[in-house]
Design a protein around this motif. Structure first.
Motif, PDB file in Angstrom:
ATOM      1  N   ALA A  50       0.847  -1.214   0.000  1.00 49.34           N
ATOM      2  CA  ALA A  50       0.000   0.000   0.000  1.00 49.34           C
ATOM      3  C   ALA A  50       0.870   1.247   0.000  1.00 49.34           C
ATOM      4  O   ALA A  50       0.600   2.231  -0.689  1.00 49.34           O
ATOM      5  N   TYR A  51       1.936   1.176   0.770  1.00 48.08           N
ATOM      6  CA  TYR A  51       2.846   2.301   0.910  1.00 48.08           C
ATOM      7  C   TYR A  51       3.652   2.516  -0.376  1.00 48.08           C
ATOM      8  O   TYR A  51       3.791   3.630  -0.866  1.00 48.08           O
ATOM      9  N   GLU A  52       4.142   1.397  -0.935  1.00 45.73           N
ATOM     10  CA  GLU A  52       4.921   1.507  -2.182  1.00 45.73           C
ATOM     11  C   GLU A  52       4.070   2.005  -3.341  1.00 45.73           C
ATOM     12  O   GLU A  52       4.530   2.799  -4.163  1.00 45.73           O
ATOM     13  N   ALA A  53       2.827   1.556  -3.392  1.00 46.10           N
ATOM     14  CA  ALA A  53       1.940   1.963  -4.497  1.00 46.10           C
ATOM     15  C   ALA A  53       1.610   3.449  -4.430  1.00 46.10           C
ATOM     16  O   ALA A  53       1.161   4.048  -5.411  1.00 46.10           O
ATOM     17  N   ARG A  54       1.839   4.055  -3.292  1.00 50.17           N
ATOM     18  CA  ARG A  54       1.575   5.480  -3.123  1.00 50.17           C
ATOM     19  C   ARG A  54       2.367   6.330  -4.117  1.00 50.17           C
ATOM     20  O   ARG A  54       1.848   7.283  -4.696  1.00 50.17           O
ATOM     21  N   GLU A  55       3.616   5.985  -4.348  1.00 49.43           N
ATOM     22  CA  GLU A  55       4.445   6.762  -5.279  1.00 49.43           C
ATOM     23  C   GLU A  55       3.878   6.698  -6.686  1.00 49.43           C
ATOM     24  O   GLU A  55       3.750   7.696  -7.374  1.00 49.43           O
ATOM     25  N   PHE A  56       3.546   5.480  -7.107  1.00 49.87           N
ATOM     26  CA  PHE A  56       2.929   5.262  -8.416  1.00 49.87           C
ATOM     27  C   PHE A  56       1.648   6.082  -8.513  1.00 49.87           C
ATOM     28  O   PHE A  56       1.383   6.767  -9.500  1.00 49.87           O
ATOM     29  N   ASN A  57       0.852   6.024  -7.444  1.00 49.27           N
ATOM     30  CA  ASN A  57      -0.437   6.716  -7.424  1.00 49.27           C
ATOM     31  C   ASN A  57      -0.275   8.227  -7.555  1.00 49.27           C
ATOM     32  O   ASN A  57      -0.989   8.887  -8.303  1.00 49.27           O
ATOM     33  N   ARG A  58       0.675   8.784  -6.830  1.00 48.55           N
ATOM     34  CA  ARG A  58       0.868  10.242  -6.906  1.00 48.55           C
ATOM     35  C   ARG A  58       1.339  10.660  -8.285  1.00 48.55           C
ATOM     36  O   ARG A  58       0.854  11.634  -8.850  1.00 48.55           O
ATOM     37  N   GLU A  59       2.291   9.898  -8.810  1.00 47.42           N
ATOM     38  CA  GLU A  59       2.837  10.240 -10.121  1.00 47.42           C
ATOM     39  C   GLU A  59       1.770  10.188 -11.204  1.00 47.42           C
ATOM     40  O   GLU A  59       1.598  11.122 -11.976  1.00 47.42           O
ATOM     41  N   ARG A  60       1.028   9.092 -11.227  1.00 39.96           N
ATOM     42  CA  ARG A  60      -0.012   8.921 -12.249  1.00 39.96           C
ATOM     43  C   ARG A  60      -1.103   9.979 -12.102  1.00 39.96           C
ATOM     44  O   ARG A  60      -1.567  10.554 -13.062  1.00 39.96           O
ATOM     45  N   THR A  61      -1.516  10.220 -10.855  1.00 40.07           N
ATOM     46  CA  THR A  61      -2.604  11.169 -10.626  1.00 40.07           C
ATOM     47  C   THR A  61      -2.199  12.558 -11.104  1.00 40.07           C
ATOM     48  O   THR A  61      -3.002  13.276 -11.707  1.00 40.07           O
ATOM     49  N   ARG A  62      -0.940  12.927 -10.864  1.00 39.60           N
ATOM     50  CA  ARG A  62      -0.495  14.266 -11.268  1.00 39.60           C
ATOM     51  C   ARG A  62      -0.361  14.383 -12.785  1.00 39.60           C
ATOM     52  O   ARG A  62      -0.655  15.427 -13.357  1.00 39.60           O
ATOM     53  N   GLU A  63       0.060  13.295 -13.429  1.00 45.18           N
ATOM     54  CA  GLU A  63       0.083  13.295 -14.897  1.00 45.18           C
ATOM     55  C   GLU A  63      -1.325  13.478 -15.446  1.00 45.18           C
ATOM     56  O   GLU A  63      -1.574  14.292 -16.333  1.00 45.18           O
ATOM     57  N   VAL A  64      -2.235  12.684 -14.899  1.00 43.68           N
ATOM     58  CA  VAL A  64      -3.615  12.720 -15.402  1.00 43.68           C
ATOM     59  C   VAL A  64      -4.277  14.061 -15.060  1.00 43.68           C
ATOM     60  O   VAL A  64      -5.118  14.551 -15.807  1.00 43.68           O
ATOM     61  N   GLU A  65      -3.865  14.643 -13.944  1.00 40.90           N
ATOM     62  CA  GLU A  65      -4.413  15.954 -13.585  1.00 40.90           C
ATOM     63  C   GLU A  65      -4.105  16.962 -14.696  1.00 40.90           C
ATOM     64  O   GLU A  65      -4.973  17.728 -15.127  1.00 40.90           O
ATOM     65  N   GLU A  66      -2.879  16.946 -15.177  1.00 38.35           N
ATOM     66  CA  GLU A  66      -2.497  17.873 -16.250  1.00 38.35           C
ATOM     67  C   GLU A  66      -3.218  17.574 -17.553  1.00 38.35           C
ATOM     68  O   GLU A  66      -3.760  18.474 -18.197  1.00 38.35           O
ATOM     69  N   SER A  67      -3.220  16.297 -17.933  1.00 36.72           N
ATOM     70  CA  SER A  67      -3.842  15.960 -19.220  1.00 36.72           C
ATOM     71  C   SER A  67      -5.354  16.173 -19.163  1.00 36.72           C
ATOM     72  O   SER A  67      -5.967  16.596 -20.143  1.00 36.72           O
ATOM     73  N   SER A  68      -5.947  15.912 -18.014  1.00 34.42           N
ATOM     74  CA  SER A  68      -7.393  16.118 -17.869  1.00 34.42           C
ATOM     75  C   SER A  68      -7.753  17.587 -18.023  1.00 34.42           C
ATOM     76  O   SER A  68      -8.737  17.930 -18.682  1.00 34.42           O
ATOM     77  N   LEU A  69      -6.959  18.446 -17.390  1.00 32.69           N
ATOM     78  CA  LEU A  69      -7.260  19.876 -17.471  1.00 32.69           C
ATOM     79  C   LEU A  69      -7.209  20.341 -18.932  1.00 32.69           C
ATOM     80  O   LEU A  69      -8.084  21.069 -19.391  1.00 32.69           O
ATOM     81  N   GLU A  70      -6.192  19.859 -19.646  1.00 29.02           N
ATOM     82  CA  GLU A  70      -6.094  20.218 -21.072  1.00 29.02           C
ATOM     83  C   GLU A  70      -7.318  19.738 -21.827  1.00 29.02           C
ATOM     84  O   GLU A  70      -7.917  20.468 -22.616  1.00 29.02           O
ATOM     85  N   ASP A  71      -7.667  18.501 -21.541  1.00 28.33           N
ATOM     86  CA  ASP A  71      -8.779  17.853 -22.211  1.00 28.33           C
ATOM     87  C   ASP A  71     -10.095  18.596 -21.983  1.00 28.33           C
ATOM     88  O   ASP A  71     -10.817  18.914 -22.934  1.00 28.33           O
ATOM     89  N   ILE A  72     -10.401  18.878 -20.730  1.00 25.85           N
ATOM     90  CA  ILE A  72     -11.714  19.483 -20.457  1.00 25.85           C
ATOM     91  C   ILE A  72     -11.785  20.940 -20.897  1.00 25.85           C
ATOM     92  O   ILE A  72     -12.864  21.448 -21.155  1.00 25.85           O
TER      93      ILE A  72
END
Ligand code: TF8
Length: 335
Positions: free
Chosen positions: A265-287
């Motif tokens: 759970a702890y290790e997956a946190r890094e993956f989760n933050r990285e992916r979420t921040r990438e998607v945050e940027e692409s989502s904003l562009e998209d919408i």
């Protein structure tokens, strides 16, 4: 029979997420199944991160299969958390906000305009303050294993561009099921109404609500941009996701198993933050292609902050003055 139930579960997981939602142990027949309940759909980085957790865990041990359920297939955040308390479900990863109905202290994350950016959020959650908040869950039959990211929340609506407090006047907004958000939007002049995530799209579509607020990935991936025309970069609050395990079920596991789950759970946190921040940027562009985007000026942002000060004061009593002070100090220390 149990067999039938298993088949149904599998069919449901396949329906939504395909085989990606089931991560099998190398010894699936002997392994114990851990079900994860998510409120968002399988397009969101939360889902991908939960699958990643399953992959990490099944690499470490053959003791578990992991099944990821999305879109409230099992339950909404609050009900899923109650299932954990009763030992009826293994894992859920809710927003902290509905948890304040179980632990008033958890309302601290709902205080608006406090956390300024991602770096501050990480530091506060990864430091002693975050640990203290996770430890607190144990008394409620919950084991808090890691902070994951939902993100900064932003406002959408179907009536008009919102650039100032005045623009909020009379807008009917869906909030999460917490009194703090209700009072915040009330203080800002809107007309807030609480509901669970599962009802939001229909509410927006049918016009029973004018708007809602969520991080960019959710606005994009849940299709709120199809039913709302206006988006405001309010960044008004950072409410994290918290990775929860059922304490009654946890207590039946041996130490090695507990460690494997906690580490994953702890290790997956890094993956989760990285992916979420990438998607945050692409989502904003998209919408932004489909919605009219308004930024909030620094000056107006300060007006928002002033308007909610009394709400913060009021709720500090129920949250606990000590916790609120610790939180504010932890945030200040990041600046
Ligand atoms: C909300 C929250 C939710 C998440 C999700 C249900 O607005 O942001 O989207 O907690 O897991 O209800």
């Amino acid at each position: 029979s149990e067999d039938e139930l298993d088949n149904e579960d599998e069919a449901e997981a396949e329906d939504g997420g395909g085989a990606g939602g089931v991560i099998e142990s190398d010894n699936p027949e002997e392994a114990q199944t851990l079900r994860i309940s998510l409120g968002l759909n399988d397009q969101h980085p939360l889902y991908e991160s939960a699958v990643h957790f399953g992959e990490l865990l099944t690499e470490k041990t053959d003791d578990f299969n992991v099944e990821v359920y999305h879109s409230e297939q099992i339950a909404g955040d609050l009900v899923a958390t109650e299932m954990l308390q009763n030992g009826d479900l293994e894992i859920t990863i809710p927003s902290t906000s509905p948890l304040m109905n179980i632990m008033p202290e958890y309302g601290v994350f709902d205080l608006p305009f406090v956390i300024p950016d991602h770096e501050a959020a990480d530091e506060v959650l990864d430091g002693p303050f975050g640990d203290q908040m996770l430890d607190m869950l144990e008394d409620q039959d919950l084991v808090g294993l890691a902070w994951w990211e939902n993100g900064f929340r932003n406002l959408t609506n179907d009536i008009r561009p919102v650039e100032s407090i005045d623009d909020l006047d009379g807008l009917t907004l869906r909030t999460m099921e917490t009194d703090i958000h209700l009072d915040v939007w009330d203080a800002l002049g809107a007309n807030p109404t609480p509901m669970s995530m599962g009802e939001v799209f229909t509410g927006l579509q049918q016009g029973t609500i004018d708007g809602q607020e969520n991080p960019y990935p959710t606005i994009d991936l849940e299709g709120f941009d199809e039913v709302n025309d206006y988006l405001s970069g309010t960044n008004h609050v950072y409410t994290p996701f918290v990775f929860l395990f059922s304490k009654p079920i946890w207590d039946e596991l041996d130490e090695d198993q507990q460690e494997a789950i906690a580490e994953s759970a702890y290790e997956a946190r890094e993956f989760n933050r990285e992916r979420t921040r990438e998607v945050e940027e692409s989502s904003l562009e998209d919408i932004q292609d489909r919605m009219e985007f308004s930024e909030i000026t620094d000056e107006e942002y300060e007006r928002f902050q002033e308007a909610v000060e009394p709400v913060i004061e009021d709720h500090s009593v129920t949250i606990g003055e000590d916790i609120v002070n610790d939180f504010m100090e932890a945030v200040e220390a990041t600046q």
